[in-house]
Design a protein around this motif. Structure first.
Motif, short mmCIF file in Angstrom:
data_model
loop_
_atom_site.label_atom_id
_atom_site.label_comp_id
_atom_site.label_asym_id
_atom_site.label_seq_id
_atom_site.Cartn_x
_atom_site.Cartn_y
_atom_site.Cartn_z
N MET A 48 0.90 -1.14 -0.03
CA MET A 48 -0.05 0.06 0.02
C MET A 48 0.71 1.14 -0.01
N ILE A 77 -9.35 2.52 -0.86
CA ILE A 77 -8.39 1.29 -0.74
C ILE A 77 -8.00 0.78 -2.13
N TYR A 110 -4.39 1.55 6.45
CA TYR A 110 -4.44 2.95 5.84
C TYR A 110 -4.50 3.99 6.70
N ASN A 114 -1.19 6.42 6.95
CA ASN A 114 -1.46 7.94 6.56
C ASN A 114 -1.62 8.91 7.61
#
Length: 144
Positions: A48, A77, A110, A114
């Protein structure tokens, strides 16, 4: 027209050693269950990348998201996962076919990379109450 700008990111400090760490933009992970492709192959490892502002804005214009706001995470995503196993064409259909536990894992992953900038989580041993950090990205058994 899309412009490309190069810049030198400020060095990040590793709190333990005082050494500079380069800016990481990609993070590997291991899905709890794995993505099962059309041939029945299970794919668990993946990558990712960090999200851009565009990644968070573009899904808001998607008709599927406008009709059902819960679909936002699927589209988002699918924009930031670059690979799951040998599958490199990641699109909302791939994310829709994940098991619910894998989608929940990716949503948390995620948020961690982030918002917090890392994949570590503080945990406490239920037996001895000792606190330590684990890497949620996964790895080989016995590693943390």
């Amino acid at each position: 027209m899309r412009r490309s700008v190069q810049f030198q990111a400020p060095p990040e400090r590793d709190s333990g050693t005082g050494r500079s760490e380069p800016l990481r933009t990609e993070f590997t992970f291991e899905l709890p269950r794995g993505y099962v492709d059309e041939s029945g192959t299970v794919h668990r490892s993946g990558v990712m990348r960090l999200a851009t502002a565009r990644d968070e804005l573009v899904p808001l214009r998607d008709d599927r998201v406008r009709e059902n706001s819960a679909y936002l995470s699927v589209v988002l995503i699918s924009r930031v996962v670059t690979r799951i196993g040998t599958v490199e064409d990641i699109h909302p259909g791939v994310i829709e076919d994940l098991f619910a536990s894998d989608l929940a894992f990716l949503q948390d992953f995620y948020r961690r990379i982030n918002a917090e900038g890392h994949t570590r989580a503080a945990v406490t041993c239920p037996s001895c109450d000792e606190e330590f950090a684990v890497n949620l990205a996964g790895g080989r058994l016995g590693e943390s």
